[in-house]
Scaffold this active site. Structure first.
Site, PDB file in Angstrom:
ATOM      1  N   ASP A  10      10.401  -4.747   7.722  1.00 59.85           N
ATOM      2  CA  ASP A  10       9.241  -3.887   7.937  1.00 59.85           C
ATOM      3  C   ASP A  10       9.092  -3.512   9.410  1.00 59.85           C
ATOM      4  O   ASP A  10       8.305  -4.101  10.142  1.00 59.85           O
ATOM      5  CB  ASP A  10       7.964  -4.538   7.402  1.00 59.85           C
ATOM      6  N   ASP A  47       1.614 -11.244   7.091  1.00 58.98           N
ATOM      7  CA  ASP A  47       2.099 -10.487   5.935  1.00 58.98           C
ATOM      8  C   ASP A  47       3.451  -9.837   6.216  1.00 58.98           C
ATOM      9  O   ASP A  47       4.060  -9.268   5.303  1.00 58.98           O
ATOM     10  CB  ASP A  47       1.085  -9.415   5.515  1.00 58.98           C
ATOM     11  N   GLY A 104       0.789  -1.225   0.000  1.00 60.35           N
ATOM     12  CA  GLY A 104       0.000   0.000   0.000  1.00 60.35           C
ATOM     13  C   GLY A 104       0.815   1.266   0.000  1.00 60.35           C
ATOM     14  O   GLY A 104       0.288   2.336  -0.332  1.00 60.35           O
ATOM     15  N   ARG A 159       5.955 -13.253   1.007  1.00 60.32           N
ATOM     16  CA  ARG A 159       5.540 -13.409   2.397  1.00 60.32           C
ATOM     17  C   ARG A 159       4.646 -14.630   2.561  1.00 60.32           C
ATOM     18  O   ARG A 159       4.115 -15.165   1.581  1.00 60.32           O
ATOM     19  CB  ARG A 159       4.747 -12.158   2.836  1.00 60.32           C
ATOM     20  N   LYS A 206       9.469   1.939   0.890  1.00 60.54           N
ATOM     21  CA  LYS A 206       8.493   2.278   1.922  1.00 60.54           C
ATOM     22  C   LYS A 206       8.277   3.794   1.812  1.00 60.54           C
ATOM     23  O   LYS A 206       9.234   4.560   1.915  1.00 60.54           O
ATOM     24  CB  LYS A 206       9.034   1.893   3.302  1.00 60.54           C
TER      25      LYS A 206
END
Length: 453
Positions: free
Chosen positions: A263, A253, A93, A187, A114
């Site tokens: 992340d 995820d 996203g 993932r 990111k």
């Protein structure tokens, strides 16, 4: 200019999966691109360290394609369990994969972002990253790399000149785009999406892609893939514990199939060995608390098995899952012995030492980093009285794996607790002063040199 073609080895294997696995996207057109951090140590491993700052910014801020690799950015599709609740509306996203290449060990690596803008999976989000979030990710990845945790590395951070509004930090706040170097962004949730959509052909294709490109195995066996993922994720869980690290959001995820951590949102390092210590303020039930991380990762791997059940019988999957605990135990023993700076002896003796160490850390309240600094090499002083007597006596029988001649051992332990994170950010926010960040990165790398084999 890329002047070392023997090191720079571009790939585009992601395209082999086909467009059902990702969506072509365009990066945001940022008002400015101001280079704040470039990781030339990581860049040298993929042959991009020779780029000038202007070239760097064009590739990692404007996302001009790197030669020979992916023709444009792709937002990956995936689902996932978030705090044990299934969410079919995920996907990249605020990021994308925009390049692939081999590193100096021959591994296939992804360059992912990111904060690079909105995608079809942004939902109500703006697709952006705060500058503070980027600084925090630099600190997390550098510290974990030094502590021997398999992790993505922060390759680049570029400030982008936008004013963002966030509910969890003072707003408006500064914006940035981050590039991470990862051994795959595939993932557990990538498989969950295909299972949810009953796409058996897609599942088989992704199994084969993962085994061949990420594990160098000429196989299409789903049970073999699960077995490999169990081994890698058990190692990751063990090294989190030895590092005293709390990821904060171990959703399915956020677990990739190479067992490499990535992340970083509400992460923290635990100041003491407190199994109930949490990183995320919204983790009200302590689902991802420090001491529950092995359980959480195992649960996520179980969801991979559930997805793979559509294309293979359950018996070999159950057999692979049952090996998580037996693989985790020797991994956590090895990880803690590594941080203690001693060589293994025999499994029973090693396990007893590790269990004694965990008990003493839990009951004494001694800082994790303080203890491992003092104990490195196996010579724990008599100032460590009860409950440390058992640990001190056991350590005396171990051979050091490395001496304490490195200059790091003449100072104080390098930690990365939340107060220091805030202290590093404050001068950046107030005066645009990056001195403390660069000094901390240097100190962390000094720690890594002192611990390394």
């Amino acid at each position: 200019m890329l002047t070392r073609p023997q090191v720079y080895r571009p790939e585009a294997t992601l395209l082999d999966l086909g467009d059902g696995f990702f969506d072509p996207v365009a990066p945001a057109d940022f008002p400015e691109t101001r280079l704040r951090f470039r990781n030339d140590r990581a860049a040298a491993q993929i042959g991009v360290d020779t780029l000038t700052d202007d070239e760097w910014t064009r590739h990692f801020g404007r996302f001009e394609p790197l030669p020979g690799t992916l023709p444009q950015p792709f937002a990956l599709r995936y689902h996932g369990h978030q705090f044990r609740n299934y969410n079919p509306d995920l996907g990249d996203g605020r990021g994308f994969t925009f390049a692939q290449m081999r590193d100096d060990q021959g591994r296939l690596m992804d360059l992912g972002t990111k904060g690079s803008g909105q995608t079809p999976w942004s939902r109500a989000g703006d697709g952006r990253l705060t500058l503070k979030g980027g600084v925090r990710e630099i600190l997390a990845t550098e510290m974990l790399e030094a502590l021997n945790v398999p992790t993505s590395r922060t390759l680049s951070l570029i400030e982008t000149g936008e004013h963002l509004h966030r509910g969890d930090e003072p707003s408006p706040t500064r914006s940035a785009v981050l590039v991470r170097l990862n051994h795959s962004h595939v993932r557990i949730g990538s498989f969950q999406r295909l299972a949810y959509e009953r796409d058996e052909a897609g599942l088989r294709k992704l199994v084969g892609y993962t085994l061949r490109n990420l594990y160098d195995e000429d196989s299409d066996d789903p049970a073999r893939l699960l077995d490999l993922v169990v081994a890698r994720t058990a190692r990751l869980a063990a090294r989190y514990m030895a590092a005293g690290f709390v990821h904060g959001v171990l959703n399915s995820d956020n677990i990739n199939v190479t067992g490499e951590s990535f992340d970083y949102g509400p992460w923290r390092f635990a100041p003491t060995w407190d199994p109930a210590f949490t990183a995320a303020y919204f983790d009200h039930q302590g689902l991802y608390a420090f001491g529950r991380q092995p359980e959480a990762i195992h649960w996520d791997v179980m969801q991979l098995a559930v997805a793979l059940r559509q294309i293979v019988e359950s018996e070999p999957l159950v057999a692979a899952l049952d090996q998580f605990g037996p693989r985790y135990q020797p991994e956590v023993t090895q990880a803690i012995l590594w941080r203690l700076g001693v060589r293994p002896r025999d499994p029973d003796t090693d396990r007893d030492l590790v269990q004694a160490t965990e008990r003493a850390l839990r009951t004494s309240g001694v800082g994790i980093d303080r203890f491992f600094f003092d104990a490195f090499g196996g010579n724990l002083s008599e100032t460590y009285a009860e409950p440390w007597t058992e640990v001190r006596t056991a350590l005396a029988g171990y051979e050091p794996r490395k001496d304490r001649s490195h200059a790091y051992w003449s100072g104080e332990p390098c930690s990365m607790l939340i107060d220091e994170v805030e202290a590093i950010w404050a001068p950046i926010a107030e005066h645009d002063d990056w001195t403390l960040l660069h000094a901390k990165v240097a100190a962390i790398r000094n720690l890594g040199d002192a611990l390394a084999e």
